[in-house]
Design a protein around this motif. Structure first.
Motif, mmCIF file in Angstrom:
data_model
loop_
_atom_site.group_PDB
_atom_site.id
_atom_site.type_symbol
_atom_site.label_atom_id
_atom_site.label_comp_id
_atom_site.label_asym_id
_atom_site.label_seq_id
_atom_site.Cartn_x
_atom_site.Cartn_y
_atom_site.Cartn_z
ATOM 1 N N PHE A 5 0.820 -1.197 0.000
ATOM 2 C CA PHE A 5 0.000 0.000 0.000
ATOM 3 C C PHE A 5 0.861 1.257 0.000
ATOM 4 C CE2 PHE A 5 -3.026 3.095 1.529
ATOM 5 C CZ PHE A 5 -4.180 2.704 0.873
ATOM 6 N N ALA A 6 0.478 2.217 -0.802
ATOM 7 C CA ALA A 6 1.147 3.520 -0.836
ATOM 8 C C ALA A 6 0.204 4.550 -0.230
ATOM 9 C CB ALA A 6 1.496 3.906 -2.267
ATOM 10 N N ARG A 7 0.630 5.170 0.833
ATOM 11 C CA ARG A 7 -0.208 6.166 1.514
ATOM 12 C C ARG A 7 -0.181 7.498 0.766
ATOM 13 N NH1 ARG A 7 4.768 6.259 3.929
ATOM 14 N NH2 ARG A 7 5.603 8.315 4.336
ATOM 15 N N GLY A 8 -1.000 8.417 1.209
ATOM 16 C CA GLY A 8 -1.023 9.756 0.624
ATOM 17 C C GLY A 8 0.256 10.513 0.930
ATOM 18 N N THR A 9 0.579 11.473 0.122
ATOM 19 C CA THR A 9 1.833 12.218 0.213
ATOM 20 C C THR A 9 2.084 12.821 1.589
ATOM 21 O OG1 THR A 9 1.712 12.752 -2.122
ATOM 22 C CG2 THR A 9 3.151 14.135 -0.794
ATOM 23 N N PHE A 10 1.079 13.425 2.199
ATOM 24 C CA PHE A 10 1.309 14.133 3.455
ATOM 25 C C PHE A 10 0.866 13.351 4.681
ATOM 26 C CE2 PHE A 10 1.178 17.405 0.167
ATOM 27 C CZ PHE A 10 2.430 17.964 0.374
ATOM 28 N N GLU A 11 0.629 12.057 4.537
ATOM 29 C CA GLU A 11 0.260 11.231 5.679
ATOM 30 C C GLU A 11 1.512 10.764 6.420
ATOM 31 O OE1 GLU A 11 -2.932 8.362 5.341
ATOM 32 O OE2 GLU A 11 -3.112 8.972 3.250
ATOM 33 N N ILE A 12 1.323 10.411 7.691
ATOM 34 C CA ILE A 12 2.438 9.909 8.488
ATOM 35 C C ILE A 12 2.848 8.534 7.962
ATOM 36 C CG2 ILE A 12 1.808 11.231 10.540
ATOM 37 C CD1 ILE A 12 0.619 8.654 11.689
ATOM 38 N N PRO A 13 4.085 8.098 8.226
ATOM 39 C CA PRO A 13 4.535 6.788 7.755
ATOM 40 C C PRO A 13 3.613 5.660 8.216
ATOM 41 C CG PRO A 13 6.392 8.059 8.553
ATOM 42 C CD PRO A 13 5.144 8.834 8.897
ATOM 43 N N GLY A 14 3.556 4.625 7.425
ATOM 44 C CA GLY A 14 2.694 3.484 7.708
ATOM 45 C C GLY A 14 1.705 3.293 6.568
ATOM 46 N N PRO A 21 -7.530 0.700 7.866
ATOM 47 C CA PRO A 21 -8.755 -0.096 7.967
ATOM 48 C C PRO A 21 -8.872 -1.167 6.870
ATOM 49 C CG PRO A 21 -9.277 2.106 7.173
ATOM 50 C CD PRO A 21 -7.813 2.092 7.539
ATOM 51 N N LEU A 22 -8.136 -1.001 5.763
ATOM 52 C CA LEU A 22 -8.191 -1.982 4.684
ATOM 53 C C LEU A 22 -7.597 -3.318 5.118
ATOM 54 C CD1 LEU A 22 -8.826 -2.716 1.763
ATOM 55 C CD2 LEU A 22 -6.633 -1.693 1.113
ATOM 56 N N LEU A 23 -6.510 -3.299 5.860
ATOM 57 C CA LEU A 23 -5.866 -4.538 6.286
ATOM 58 C C LEU A 23 -6.807 -5.413 7.111
ATOM 59 C CD1 LEU A 23 -3.486 -6.460 6.525
ATOM 60 C CD2 LEU A 23 -2.635 -5.045 8.408
ATOM 61 N N PRO A 24 -7.409 -4.926 8.190
ATOM 62 C CA PRO A 24 -8.310 -5.808 8.945
ATOM 63 C C PRO A 24 -9.550 -6.221 8.133
ATOM 64 C CG PRO A 24 -8.243 -3.618 9.956
ATOM 65 C CD PRO A 24 -7.229 -3.648 8.868
ATOM 66 N N ALA A 25 -9.996 -5.366 7.223
ATOM 67 C CA ALA A 25 -11.137 -5.735 6.372
ATOM 68 C C ALA A 25 -10.768 -6.921 5.475
ATOM 69 C CB ALA A 25 -11.582 -4.539 5.543
ATOM 70 N N LEU A 26 -9.566 -6.900 4.916
ATOM 71 C CA LEU A 26 -9.113 -8.034 4.104
ATOM 72 C C LEU A 26 -8.959 -9.286 4.953
ATOM 73 C CD1 LEU A 26 -6.405 -6.474 1.742
ATOM 74 C CD2 LEU A 26 -8.570 -7.509 1.073
ATOM 75 N N GLN A 27 -8.431 -9.124 6.171
ATOM 76 C CA GLN A 27 -8.267 -10.276 7.055
ATOM 77 C C GLN A 27 -9.618 -10.900 7.397
ATOM 78 O OE1 GLN A 27 -5.954 -8.119 9.966
ATOM 79 N NE2 GLN A 27 -4.048 -9.079 9.284
ATOM 80 N N HIS A 38 2.472 -4.230 3.744
ATOM 81 C CA HIS A 38 3.751 -3.570 3.557
ATOM 82 C C HIS A 38 3.473 -2.169 3.028
ATOM 83 C CE1 HIS A 38 5.609 -7.507 3.964
ATOM 84 N NE2 HIS A 38 4.655 -7.934 3.160
ATOM 85 N N ALA A 39 3.938 -1.170 3.747
ATOM 86 C CA ALA A 39 3.732 0.222 3.331
ATOM 87 C C ALA A 39 4.911 0.674 2.477
ATOM 88 C CB ALA A 39 3.595 1.120 4.550
ATOM 89 N N LEU A 40 4.612 1.250 1.343
ATOM 90 C CA LEU A 40 5.663 1.797 0.495
ATOM 91 C C LEU A 40 6.116 3.144 1.039
ATOM 92 C CD1 LEU A 40 4.248 1.108 -3.076
ATOM 93 C CD2 LEU A 40 5.979 -0.178 -1.834
ATOM 94 N N PRO A 41 7.392 3.449 0.944
ATOM 95 C CA PRO A 41 7.840 4.770 1.391
ATOM 96 C C PRO A 41 7.299 5.850 0.467
ATOM 97 C CG PRO A 41 9.658 3.545 0.419
ATOM 98 C CD PRO A 41 8.479 2.620 0.461
ATOM 99 N N SER A 42 6.991 6.976 1.042
ATOM 100 C CA SER A 42 6.456 8.092 0.265
ATOM 101 C C SER A 42 7.598 8.849 -0.381
ATOM 102 C CB SER A 42 5.676 9.034 1.181
ATOM 103 O OG SER A 42 5.232 10.156 0.474
#
Length: 55
Positions: A5-14, A21-27, A38-42
Motif C-alpha cells: 500500500f502507498a499512503r497519501g503524500t502528506f500522511e504519516i509513515p505506515g 482499515p483496509l488490512l483488517p477488512a481483508l483479514q 507492507h507500506a511503500l515509502p512516500s
C-alpha cells in the motif's frame, strides 16, 4: 496474501488512513488466510515539478 500500500503524500509513515482499515477488512474477508501489509515509502514532493524546456 500481501497488501502493498502507498499512503497519501502528506500522511504519516505506515499504511495511512485508507490502508489501516483496509488490512483488517481483508483479514476478515479472507478467514483462514494469512494477510500481511507492507507500506511503500512516500516520495514526498512539496512543490510542483519544474516544467521541461523544449529542446
Amino acid at each position: 496474501m500481501d497488501l502493498i500500500f502507498a499512503r497519501g503524500t502528506f500522511e504519516i509513515p505506515g499504511l495511512g488512513i485508507v490502508g489501516k482499515p483496509l488490512l483488517p477488512a481483508l483479514q476478515r474477508a479472507l478467514p483462514g488466510k494469512s494477510v500481511s501489509a507492507h507500506a511503500l515509502p512516500s516520495r514526498r514532493r512539496t512543490s510542483a515539478p519544474s516544467p521541461r524546456r523544449p529542446m
